[in-house]
Design a protein around this motif. Structure first.
Motif, PDB file in Angstrom:
ATOM      1  N   ALA A   1      27.829  20.808  97.810  1.00 30.85           N
ATOM      2  CA  ALA A   1      26.009  20.521  96.637  1.00 30.85           C
ATOM      3  C   ALA A   1      25.730  18.892  97.312  1.00 30.85           C
ATOM      4  O   ALA A   1      26.378  18.377  97.579  1.00 30.85           O
ATOM      5  N   SER A   2      24.392  19.005  96.487  1.00 33.37           N
ATOM      6  CA  SER A   2      23.532  17.307  96.624  1.00 33.37           C
ATOM      7  C   SER A   2      23.332  17.273  98.099  1.00 33.37           C
ATOM      8  O   SER A   2      23.507  15.964  99.103  1.00 33.37           O
ATOM      9  N   MET A   3      22.800  18.392  99.067  1.00 36.08           N
ATOM     10  CA  MET A   3      21.982  18.302 100.600  1.00 36.08           C
ATOM     11  C   MET A   3      20.912  18.298 100.528  1.00 36.08           C
ATOM     12  O   MET A   3      20.466  18.400 101.070  1.00 36.08           O
ATOM     13  N   THR A   4      20.438  17.446  99.404  1.00 35.99           N
ATOM     14  CA  THR A   4      18.646  17.018  99.380  1.00 35.99           C
ATOM     15  C   THR A   4      18.005  16.739 100.741  1.00 35.99           C
ATOM     16  O   THR A   4      18.662  16.470 101.772  1.00 35.99           O
ATOM     17  N   ASP A   5      16.959  17.406 100.948  1.00 33.18           N
ATOM     18  CA  ASP A   5      16.526  17.109 101.743  1.00 33.18           C
ATOM     19  C   ASP A   5      15.212  15.726 102.002  1.00 33.18           C
ATOM     20  O   ASP A   5      14.982  15.460 102.590  1.00 33.18           O
TER      21      ASP A   5
ATOM     22  N   GLY B   1      21.097  16.885  91.683  1.00 27.78           N
ATOM     23  CA  GLY B   1      21.375  17.239  90.139  1.00 27.78           C
ATOM     24  C   GLY B   1      21.652  18.702  89.835  1.00 27.78           C
ATOM     25  O   GLY B   1      22.343  19.603  89.919  1.00 27.78           O
ATOM     26  N   MET B   2      20.393  19.900  90.643  1.00 29.97           N
ATOM     27  CA  MET B   2      20.185  20.896  90.123  1.00 29.97           C
ATOM     28  C   MET B   2      21.353  21.368  91.279  1.00 29.97           C
ATOM     29  O   MET B   2      22.530  22.573  90.302  1.00 29.97           O
ATOM     30  N   THR B   3      21.410  21.484  92.535  1.00 28.19           N
ATOM     31  CA  THR B   3      22.542  21.973  93.468  1.00 28.19           C
ATOM     32  C   THR B   3      23.937  21.479  92.725  1.00 28.19           C
ATOM     33  O   THR B   3      24.738  22.387  92.652  1.00 28.19           O
ATOM     34  N   SER B   4      24.026  20.138  92.226  1.00 27.61           N
ATOM     35  CA  SER B   4      25.516  20.045  92.403  1.00 27.61           C
ATOM     36  C   SER B   4      26.306  20.425  90.662  1.00 27.61           C
ATOM     37  O   SER B   4      27.166  20.665  90.506  1.00 27.61           O
ATOM     38  N   LEU B   5      25.403  20.233  90.070  1.00 28.36           N
ATOM     39  CA  LEU B   5      25.576  20.882  88.692  1.00 28.36           C
ATOM     40  C   LEU B   5      26.288  22.248  88.868  1.00 28.36           C
ATOM     41  O   LEU B   5      27.070  23.110  88.117  1.00 28.36           O
ATOM     42  N   ALA B   6      25.360  23.287  89.252  1.00 30.22           N
ATOM     43  CA  ALA B   6      24.957  24.943  89.671  1.00 30.22           C
ATOM     44  C   ALA B   6      26.495  24.911  90.158  1.00 30.22           C
ATOM     45  O   ALA B   6      27.317  25.713  89.615  1.00 30.22           O
ATOM     46  N   ALA B   7      26.772  24.364  91.322  1.00 37.18           N
ATOM     47  CA  ALA B   7      28.534  24.427  91.408  1.00 37.18           C
ATOM     48  C   ALA B   7      29.544  24.080  90.479  1.00 37.18           C
ATOM     49  O   ALA B   7      30.449  24.804  90.603  1.00 37.18           O
TER      50      ALA B   7
ATOM     51  N   MET C   1      26.233  10.882  88.570  1.00 38.86           N
ATOM     52  CA  MET C   1      25.836  11.572  88.262  1.00 38.86           C
ATOM     53  C   MET C   1      26.742  12.920  88.436  1.00 38.86           C
ATOM     54  O   MET C   1      26.546  14.118  87.701  1.00 38.86           O
ATOM     55  N   HIS C   2      27.876  12.694  89.216  1.00 40.30           N
ATOM     56  CA  HIS C   2      29.033  13.484  89.070  1.00 40.30           C
ATOM     57  C   HIS C   2      29.822  13.419  87.555  1.00 40.30           C
ATOM     58  O   HIS C   2      30.468  14.056  86.905  1.00 40.30           O
ATOM     59  N   SER C   3      29.581  11.785  87.030  1.00 43.16           N
ATOM     60  CA  SER C   3      30.083  12.117  85.891  1.00 43.16           C
ATOM     61  C   SER C   3      29.836  12.738  84.514  1.00 43.16           C
ATOM     62  O   SER C   3      30.307  13.435  83.593  1.00 43.16           O
ATOM     63  N   MET C   4      27.974  12.405  84.978  1.00 47.33           N
ATOM     64  CA  MET C   4      27.508  13.494  83.994  1.00 47.33           C
ATOM     65  C   MET C   4      27.854  14.767  83.837  1.00 47.33           C
ATOM     66  O   MET C   4      27.609  15.627  83.243  1.00 47.33           O
ATOM     67  N   SER C   5      28.227  16.076  85.456  1.00 48.66           N
ATOM     68  CA  SER C   5      28.411  16.525  85.808  1.00 48.66           C
ATOM     69  C   SER C   5      29.850  17.367  85.532  1.00 48.66           C
ATOM     70  O   SER C   5      30.444  18.460  84.354  1.00 48.66           O
ATOM     71  N   TYR C   6      30.156  16.485  85.137  1.00 54.91           N
ATOM     72  CA  TYR C   6      32.261  16.867  84.545  1.00 54.91           C
ATOM     73  C   TYR C   6      32.032  16.622  82.955  1.00 54.91           C
ATOM     74  O   TYR C   6      33.130  16.952  82.233  1.00 54.91           O
ATOM     75  N   ARG C   7      31.429  15.888  82.668  1.00 57.27           N
ATOM     76  CA  ARG C   7      31.010  15.741  80.755  1.00 57.27           C
ATOM     77  C   ARG C   7      30.406  16.763  80.249  1.00 57.27           C
ATOM     78  O   ARG C   7      31.108  17.792  79.211  1.00 57.27           O
ATOM     79  N   THR C   8      29.281  17.572  81.178  1.00 58.38           N
ATOM     80  CA  THR C   8      28.070  18.867  80.620  1.00 58.38           C
ATOM     81  C   THR C   8      29.598  20.069  80.861  1.00 58.38           C
ATOM     82  O   THR C   8      30.059  20.575  79.726  1.00 58.38           O
ATOM     83  N   LEU C   9      30.755  20.092  82.154  1.00 59.02           N
ATOM     84  CA  LEU C   9      31.878  20.628  82.251  1.00 59.02           C
ATOM     85  C   LEU C   9      33.090  20.816  81.277  1.00 59.02           C
ATOM     86  O   LEU C   9      33.817  21.707  80.350  1.00 59.02           O
ATOM     87  N   ARG C  10      33.180  19.751  80.692  1.00 63.36           N
ATOM     88  CA  ARG C  10      33.995  19.125  79.519  1.00 63.36           C
ATOM     89  C   ARG C  10      33.891  20.498  78.244  1.00 63.36           C
ATOM     90  O   ARG C  10      34.863  20.581  77.953  1.00 63.36           O
ATOM     91  N   GLY C  11      33.036  19.919  77.929  1.00 65.10           N
ATOM     92  CA  GLY C  11      31.902  21.378  76.789  1.00 65.10           C
ATOM     93  C   GLY C  11      32.148  20.202  75.377  1.00 65.10           C
ATOM     94  O   GLY C  11      32.692  18.622  75.715  1.00 65.10           O
ATOM     95  N   ILE C  12      32.307  21.103  74.314  1.00 66.53           N
ATOM     96  CA  ILE C  12      32.732  20.678  73.326  1.00 66.53           C
ATOM     97  C   ILE C  12      33.841  21.381  72.082  1.00 66.53           C
ATOM     98  O   ILE C  12      33.841  21.923  72.248  1.00 66.53           O
TER      99      ILE C  12
END
Length: 507
Positions: free
Chosen positions: A346-350, A363-369, A401-412
């Motif tokens: 992921a994160s292989m932007t064009d 952001g889209m590809t890394s968060l989905a993965a 960006m990865h910190s934000m993804s990890y925060r999303t994964l951590r949940g509530i």
């Protein structure tokens, strides 16, 4: 009435506290993924069933003689022509016997990570032949100096869990010197788990000698391997590559864990239909697993099924976009469903510049993965221009960006404390807000990530401070790190021993 609430510190003290590393990191690497499931249970089963049919009825082509003997001894059969078929029972035996979890060692044990289960880690990959120059803002050929600099840079980035060389030193023309100097850069400037590629099998043994020097003596590296190999033993569609297979044998001989990477491209080397693509790509990655099983059952292998996409209008590789996000998420789901340590990309932007396209596609590809539970997410830092380029600024932006993804994964977290019934009652019946309350202060440190690069000030203050964009802020941060962080993780004696044996090109 006397105000008994604790007094808040001065502004400078608060700013200094926020700039420092938090006592509690609200979003460390290794969060749990798997909540996003693009495929139903029935769809997973149909894709897997088709993959098994492909291996059993069509089989693999161009199988090297040594591998052919090992596969036949393990239960494979001869198909049409020179193809080797892999029966369902053999594939299922390989899945059952595969290493489900294992450690990727760092030279510093505190930096080791466990691969498998539902833990998610972002790391690097890539073989960019061009580097986005921080001075000119234009691309130029990647050099050995760049590789050393990228290794130094990522050494301080918490969310790069392992480092694979992200660029190819185009100024090193000899393949053996290239492989040697690549590994030398990795072990000189980081103690994280690292990964590399070997051009030819005969390069493995001498490089292991160099790794033994770094590990403390002959045979020490194999006792605790801190380098893994990135190998693509299967060439789509459904055939083996002899040179890469030879590297597999050598890596197993020297106890080097592997990421066996399938990198089919939709519409080119695999079907354009997503279901067909996933079936073929899964079959090819399973073929790599059966190969490893036939050589040494249970040997550590990351099941690296990387669905890649081309723009069907032009034939050009496309690293960003919704299809890439969806396919890699589905690949992670399939691998996890089989219980195998999963690797996706992921994160292989064009995008060539650090711009809006860059942010959207990464952001889209890394968060989905991550949400799908990819254990190792490759290519996730610094890569640009559909993997042709790599950027210093990109590394530091992606780390945030990865910190934000990890925060999303951590949940509530839901508990009596976090629901805060009493705190709500106190605010409603008291001052009418939650500012300054103990619960708010606790949540501020525990539950929220505060970005260093993303700008959150109001427009006038932003303009008065110079109106810097994200690219400018990231460039400043990257230069700060490169100017100040010069780690040398090899002793003078180790460097001397390596330089006496190998053609090390960095002074």
């Amino acid at each position: 009435m006397t105000d008994t609430r604790p007094k808040r510190g001065g502004r400078e003290e608060r700013l200094a506290k926020r700039a420092a590393k938090p006592v509690f990191d609200p979003c460390p690497p290794g969060q749990r993924g798997g909540a996003y499931r693009p495929l139903s249970e029935a769809e997973l089963a149909r894709i897997f069933d088709t993959a098994l049919d492909l291996l059993a009825r069509l089989g693999m082509g161009e199988v090297p003689e040594r591998l052919s003997r090992d596969l036949l001894a393990a239960g494979a059969t001869r198909g049409e022509g020179a193809r080797i078929c892999l029966p369902r029972t053999l594939v299922q035996e390989a899945i059952q016997g595969a290493a489900k979890q294992f450690t990727l060692h760092g030279r510093d044990p505190a930096r080791s990570i466990t691969v498998g289960g539902d833990r998610v880690f972002f790391g690097t990959g890539g073989a960019a032949v061009q580097t986005l120059d921080m001075d000119s803002g234009r691309y130029r050929p990647s050099t050995l100096v760049d590789l050393h600099d990228f290794t130094r840079l990522q050494d301080v980035l918490a969310n790069v869990a392992w480092f694979t060389r992200c660029c190819v030193a185009t100024d090193v023309p000899d393949n053996f010197d290239l492989d040697v100097n690549t590994v030398h850069a990795l072990i000189s400037h980081t103690t994280k788990p690292v990964a590399t590629s070997f051009t030819l099998a005969e390069h493995v043994a001498p490089i292991v000698d160099m790794l033994d020097i770094a590990a403390g003596g002959p045979g020490q590296f194999s006792e605790r391997p801190f380098v893994k190999a990135h190998i693509s033993p299967v060439i789509s569609p459904l055939r083996f590559g002899e040179d890469a297979v030879d590297v597999v044998y050598e890596c197993i001989r020297h106890n080097i864990p592997m990421s066996c990477i399938t990198a089919a491209q939709a519409g080119a080397t695999a079907p354009a239909t997503m279901a067909g693509f996933l079936a073929q790509s899964l079959a090819e990655t399973l073929a790599s697993l059966v190969m490893v099983h036939a050589i040494q059952p249970g040997f550590p292998m990351v099941f690296s099924n990387w669905p890649l996409v081309i723009d069907l209008r032009t034939g050009a590789f496309s690293g960003g976009g919704g299809e890439t996000a969806l396919l890699n998420a589905a690949s992670a789901q399939l691998s996890n469903w089989l219980g195998l340590p999963s690797g996706v990309a992921a994160s292989m932007t064009d995008a060539k510049a650090i711009d809006a396209q860059y942010g959207v596609e990464k952001g889209m590809t890394s968060l989905a993965a991550a949400l799908a539970g990819g254990n190792l997410i490759y290519e996730s830092s610094g890569m640009t221009a559909a993997l042709l380029g790599v950027s210093f600024e990109g590394f530091v932006l992606d780390d945030e960006m990865h910190s934000m993804s990890y925060r999303t994964l951590r949940g509530i977290e839901v508990s009596d404390e976090t629901l805060g019934f009493d705190a709500i009652c106190g605010a409603v019946l008291g001052e009418g807000h939650f500012l300054g309350e103990a619960q708010t202060h606790a949540a501020m440190e525990r539950d929220y990530f505060y970005p260093r690069l993303a700008d959150r000030v109001e427009p006038r203050s932003w303009a008065e401070a110079g109106a810097a964009d994200a690219w400018t802020r990231a460039k400043t941060r990257a230069r700060e790190i490169l100017d100040s962080h010069h780690p040398e993780y090899l002793s003078a004696e180790q460097q001397a021993a390596i330089r006496a044996r190998f053609n090390i090109l960095m002074p």
